[in-house]
Design a protein around this motif. Structure first.
Motif, mmCIF file in Angstrom:
data_model
loop_
_atom_site.group_PDB
_atom_site.id
_atom_site.type_symbol
_atom_site.label_atom_id
_atom_site.label_comp_id
_atom_site.label_asym_id
_atom_site.label_seq_id
_atom_site.Cartn_x
_atom_site.Cartn_y
_atom_site.Cartn_z
ATOM 1 N N MET A 1 0.832 -1.187 0.000
ATOM 2 C CA MET A 1 0.000 0.000 0.000
ATOM 3 C C MET A 1 0.873 1.245 0.000
ATOM 4 O O MET A 1 1.895 1.286 0.675
ATOM 5 C CB MET A 1 -0.859 0.035 1.270
ATOM 6 N N SER A 2 0.405 2.236 -0.679
ATOM 7 C CA SER A 2 1.138 3.502 -0.677
ATOM 8 C C SER A 2 0.781 4.292 0.580
ATOM 9 O O SER A 2 -0.155 3.959 1.307
ATOM 10 C CB SER A 2 0.773 4.320 -1.921
ATOM 11 N N ILE A 3 1.550 5.330 0.806
ATOM 12 C CA ILE A 3 1.293 6.189 1.967
ATOM 13 C C ILE A 3 -0.088 6.815 1.845
ATOM 14 O O ILE A 3 -0.854 6.845 2.801
ATOM 15 C CB ILE A 3 2.392 7.270 2.088
ATOM 16 N N ARG A 4 -0.414 7.283 0.672
ATOM 17 C CA ARG A 4 -1.716 7.919 0.452
ATOM 18 C C ARG A 4 -2.857 6.928 0.685
ATOM 19 O O ARG A 4 -3.862 7.263 1.317
ATOM 20 C CB ARG A 4 -1.771 8.481 -0.960
ATOM 21 N N GLU A 5 -2.720 5.709 0.189
ATOM 22 C CA GLU A 5 -3.762 4.692 0.373
ATOM 23 C C GLU A 5 -3.918 4.315 1.849
ATOM 24 O O GLU A 5 -5.035 4.162 2.345
ATOM 25 C CB GLU A 5 -3.436 3.436 -0.444
ATOM 26 N N THR A 6 -2.795 4.202 2.547
ATOM 27 C CA THR A 6 -2.835 3.873 3.973
ATOM 28 C C THR A 6 -3.522 4.983 4.755
ATOM 29 O O THR A 6 -4.367 4.719 5.615
ATOM 30 C CB THR A 6 -1.413 3.655 4.508
ATOM 31 N N ALA A 7 -3.183 6.212 4.458
ATOM 32 C CA ALA A 7 -3.795 7.348 5.141
ATOM 33 C C ALA A 7 -5.293 7.385 4.888
ATOM 34 O O ALA A 7 -6.089 7.641 5.804
ATOM 35 C CB ALA A 7 -3.144 8.646 4.670
ATOM 36 N N LYS A 8 -5.693 7.120 3.670
ATOM 37 C CA LYS A 8 -7.115 7.130 3.328
ATOM 38 C C LYS A 8 -7.859 6.012 4.064
ATOM 39 O O LYS A 8 -8.953 6.223 4.580
ATOM 40 C CB LYS A 8 -7.287 6.973 1.820
ATOM 41 N N GLN A 9 -7.241 4.828 4.132
ATOM 42 C CA GLN A 9 -7.892 3.692 4.789
ATOM 43 C C GLN A 9 -8.124 3.964 6.280
ATOM 44 O O GLN A 9 -9.164 3.640 6.825
ATOM 45 C CB GLN A 9 -7.055 2.424 4.634
ATOM 46 N N PHE A 10 -7.151 4.584 6.932
ATOM 47 C CA PHE A 10 -7.262 4.843 8.372
ATOM 48 C C PHE A 10 -7.813 6.245 8.688
ATOM 49 O O PHE A 10 -7.902 6.628 9.850
ATOM 50 C CB PHE A 10 -5.898 4.648 9.049
ATOM 51 N N ARG A 11 -8.134 6.987 7.634
ATOM 52 C CA ARG A 11 -8.704 8.337 7.786
ATOM 53 C C ARG A 11 -7.810 9.255 8.616
ATOM 54 O O ARG A 11 -8.245 9.885 9.584
ATOM 55 C CB ARG A 11 -10.098 8.268 8.383
ATOM 56 N N ILE A 12 -6.545 9.244 8.237
ATOM 57 C CA ILE A 12 -5.563 10.122 8.880
ATOM 58 C C ILE A 12 -4.779 10.834 7.784
ATOM 59 O O ILE A 12 -4.885 10.483 6.612
ATOM 60 C CB ILE A 12 -4.604 9.334 9.806
ATOM 61 N N GLY A 13 -3.987 11.803 8.183
ATOM 62 C CA GLY A 13 -3.178 12.527 7.215
ATOM 63 C C GLY A 13 -1.990 11.711 6.727
ATOM 64 O O GLY A 13 -1.443 10.875 7.462
ATOM 65 N N SER A 14 -1.602 11.941 5.501
ATOM 66 C CA SER A 14 -0.461 11.208 4.953
ATOM 67 C C SER A 14 0.837 11.580 5.669
ATOM 68 O O SER A 14 1.773 10.782 5.729
ATOM 69 C CB SER A 14 -0.338 11.435 3.454
ATOM 70 N N SER A 18 3.784 9.052 7.136
ATOM 71 C CA SER A 18 5.203 9.262 6.831
ATOM 72 C C SER A 18 6.046 9.313 8.102
ATOM 73 O O SER A 18 7.126 8.729 8.169
ATOM 74 C CB SER A 18 5.398 10.557 6.044
ATOM 75 N N ARG A 19 5.536 10.012 9.129
ATOM 76 C CA ARG A 19 6.273 10.081 10.407
ATOM 77 C C ARG A 19 6.404 8.703 11.023
ATOM 78 O O ARG A 19 7.448 8.344 11.570
ATOM 79 C CB ARG A 19 5.565 11.031 11.374
ATOM 80 N N TRP A 20 5.341 7.918 10.959
ATOM 81 C CA TRP A 20 5.382 6.574 11.541
ATOM 82 C C TRP A 20 6.396 5.695 10.819
ATOM 83 O O TRP A 20 7.086 4.896 11.438
ATOM 84 C CB TRP A 20 4.009 5.930 11.493
ATOM 85 N N ILE A 21 6.474 5.854 9.519
ATOM 86 C CA ILE A 21 7.433 5.057 8.740
ATOM 87 C C ILE A 21 8.861 5.438 9.108
ATOM 88 O O ILE A 21 9.730 4.582 9.278
ATOM 89 C CB ILE A 21 7.188 5.252 7.231
#
Length: 75
Positions: A1-14, A18-21
């Motif tokens: 999953m991309s960062i954008r897709e992950t953010a969208k799935q969890f309804r958080i900012g991209s 990125s910080r978590w990664i």
């Protein structure tokens, strides 16, 4: 999953993803618990009646909020 897709799935900012990664290891806790001796605090108040809570905190090796809570607790 991309960062954008992950953010969208969890309804958080991209940016959060990125910080978590970039920060895999958890941060060390900065909280510290230390009991303030009531008699020592009373002596300190008697010896330095006009001292700021910040100054007391430095003498006791705690944060200013700990002094505030102890003074409030013990009137």
């Amino acid at each position: 999953m991309s960062i954008r897709e992950t953010a969208k799935q969890f309804r958080i900012g991209s940016a959060s993803v990125s910080r978590w990664i970039n920060q895999i290891e958890p941060k060390a806790s900065t909280t510290r618990q230390r009991k303030i001796d009531k008699s020592e605090l009373i002596k300190d108040v008697e010896q330095y009646p006009d001292a700021y809570q910040k100054e007391r905190a430095q003498r006791f090796g705690v944060c200013q909020k700990a002094i505030w809570q102890a003074l409030k607790k013990w009137d």
